[in-house]
Structure formats: C-alpha cells, structure tokens
Write a protein that holds these residues in place. Structure first.
Motif, mmCIF file in Angstrom:
data_model
loop_
_atom_site.group_PDB
_atom_site.id
_atom_site.type_symbol
_atom_site.label_atom_id
_atom_site.label_comp_id
_atom_site.label_asym_id
_atom_site.label_seq_id
_atom_site.Cartn_x
_atom_site.Cartn_y
_atom_site.Cartn_z
ATOM 1 N N VAL A 43 0.805 -1.267 -0.086
ATOM 2 C CA VAL A 43 -0.005 -0.094 -0.028
ATOM 3 C C VAL A 43 0.893 1.210 -0.124
ATOM 4 C CG1 VAL A 43 -1.660 1.465 1.474
ATOM 5 C CG2 VAL A 43 -1.998 -1.043 1.114
ATOM 6 N N SER A 44 1.950 1.354 0.939
ATOM 7 C CA SER A 44 2.691 2.551 0.951
ATOM 8 C C SER A 44 3.331 2.561 -0.557
ATOM 9 C CB SER A 44 3.845 2.325 2.057
ATOM 10 O OG SER A 44 4.957 3.227 1.876
ATOM 11 N N ASP A 45 3.743 1.546 -1.157
ATOM 12 C CA ASP A 45 4.432 1.687 -2.418
ATOM 13 C C ASP A 45 3.439 2.319 -3.605
ATOM 14 O OD1 ASP A 45 6.740 1.087 -4.029
ATOM 15 O OD2 ASP A 45 5.565 -0.408 -5.301
ATOM 16 N N MET A 46 2.116 1.731 -3.605
ATOM 17 C CA MET A 46 1.155 2.221 -4.438
ATOM 18 C C MET A 46 0.875 3.793 -4.222
ATOM 19 S SD MET A 46 -1.312 -1.095 -4.794
ATOM 20 C CE MET A 46 -1.518 -1.536 -2.971
ATOM 21 N N VAL A 47 0.951 4.124 -2.868
ATOM 22 C CA VAL A 47 0.537 5.714 -2.645
ATOM 23 C C VAL A 47 1.657 6.463 -3.207
ATOM 24 C CG1 VAL A 47 0.497 7.177 -0.743
ATOM 25 C CG2 VAL A 47 -0.886 5.310 -0.748
ATOM 26 N N VAL A 48 3.067 6.117 -2.859
ATOM 27 C CA VAL A 48 4.131 6.670 -2.902
ATOM 28 C C VAL A 48 4.657 6.646 -4.381
ATOM 29 C CG1 VAL A 48 6.977 7.153 -2.669
ATOM 30 C CG2 VAL A 48 5.025 6.782 -0.730
ATOM 31 N N LYS A 49 4.775 5.375 -5.171
ATOM 32 C CA LYS A 49 5.120 5.527 -6.538
ATOM 33 C C LYS A 49 4.221 5.510 -7.623
ATOM 34 C CE LYS A 49 9.179 2.554 -5.367
ATOM 35 N NZ LYS A 49 9.854 1.093 -5.446
ATOM 36 N N GLY A 55 -6.553 5.813 1.497
ATOM 37 C CA GLY A 55 -6.500 6.633 3.155
ATOM 38 C C GLY A 55 -6.267 5.387 4.121
ATOM 39 N N THR A 56 -6.049 5.950 5.343
ATOM 40 C CA THR A 56 -6.020 4.977 6.524
ATOM 41 C C THR A 56 -6.561 5.632 7.553
ATOM 42 O OG1 THR A 56 -4.326 3.811 7.796
ATOM 43 C CG2 THR A 56 -3.523 6.044 7.043
ATOM 44 N N SER A 57 -7.279 4.881 8.480
ATOM 45 C CA SER A 57 -8.137 5.399 9.356
ATOM 46 C C SER A 57 -7.906 4.385 10.644
ATOM 47 C CB SER A 57 -9.783 5.082 9.187
ATOM 48 O OG SER A 57 -10.317 5.716 10.225
ATOM 49 N N ASN A 58 -7.759 4.902 11.567
ATOM 50 C CA ASN A 58 -7.807 4.325 13.131
ATOM 51 C C ASN A 58 -8.969 4.215 13.557
ATOM 52 O OD1 ASN A 58 -5.118 3.287 12.457
ATOM 53 N ND2 ASN A 58 -3.947 5.311 13.370
ATOM 54 N N SER A 59 -10.019 4.842 13.377
ATOM 55 C CA SER A 59 -11.389 5.272 13.907
ATOM 56 C C SER A 59 -12.060 3.821 14.327
ATOM 57 C CB SER A 59 -12.137 6.183 13.264
ATOM 58 O OG SER A 59 -11.482 7.387 12.810
ATOM 59 N N HIS A 60 -12.584 3.805 15.355
ATOM 60 C CA HIS A 60 -13.453 2.499 16.018
ATOM 61 C C HIS A 60 -14.577 2.388 14.750
ATOM 62 C CE1 HIS A 60 -15.381 -0.414 18.250
ATOM 63 N NE2 HIS A 60 -16.144 0.111 18.056
ATOM 64 N N GLY A 61 -14.587 1.233 14.172
ATOM 65 C CA GLY A 61 -15.586 1.050 13.482
ATOM 66 C C GLY A 61 -15.284 1.298 11.933
ATOM 67 N N SER A 62 -14.245 1.881 11.524
ATOM 68 C CA SER A 62 -13.596 2.143 10.145
ATOM 69 C C SER A 62 -12.187 2.035 10.119
ATOM 70 C CB SER A 62 -14.228 3.587 9.586
ATOM 71 O OG SER A 62 -13.815 4.490 10.553
#
Length: 108
Positions: A43-49, A55-62
């Motif tokens: 995922v990091s590679d796909m975002v950067v390159k 997006g990334t989320s640490n919210s409860h439920g998502s």
C-alpha cells in the motif's frame, strides 16, 4: 494502473471507497495469504510510486485502508500520518540520547 503487479491489483480489489468501507490490513492479508507487513509495504508503494489515493483510518468502526473520496478523508489521512511520523521521530530522538548500558539492570 496496468503496470501494477498482480498482488497490487488483488490488494486494490479488496479496498473499498470511502472511510466507511475501510478494510483492515489483517483482513486483506488473510484473504490474499500475505503477511500484514507485505500488505502495508505494498500500500505504501502504491501511494508513493503510483500516486494512488489510499487513506488510512484508526477510528473505531472504520479501521483500515480505503480509497479517499472526500477532502475530509484526505485531511484525516494526512493528519493521521503526521501524528504517526511525529511519534516515530520522538522515539528516534529518545533512543539517540539513551545510554547503551544499564537498562539490563532494570528490575521488573
């Protein structure tokens, strides 16, 4: 996106659009028989390159990865990454100043 590997395309196929459709790393890894680390690195590679807006989320439920679909989701992802980067830099700074000897004598 034709230049993406089959593994990358499979990962993308499991990522939903919008924060409410976020997929956990462990879910993606399990379905594709990959390690969590492989998924995170891909995922990091796909975002950067490849400039794919994941997006990334640490919210409860998502919690997890999702395709960013709004400015608010983009801003939340940027803030999340800034916070994580700050914590890593803070830990790096503490380690750079820590003594190399003595911690083995800490009693539990």
């Amino acid at each position: 996106m034709n230049d993406l590997s089959l593994m990358y395309k499979r990962i993308l196929s499991l990522i939903g659009t919008g924060k409410e459709n976020a997929r956990q790393v462990s879910y993606i890894a399990s379905v594709l028989n990959l390690s969590n680390r492989q998924v995170r690195e891909a995922v990091s590679d796909m975002v950067v390159k490849h400039k794919i807006s994941i997006g990334t989320s640490n919210s409860h439920g998502s919690c997890g990865y999702y395709f960013i679909s709004t400015d608010d989701e983009k801003e939340e992802t940027i803030n999340n990454l800034k916070s994580r980067a700050f914590k890593i830099l803070k830990r790096m700074n503490a380690i750079s100043k820590a003594p190399l000897k003595g911690q083995e004598k800490i009693e539990l």
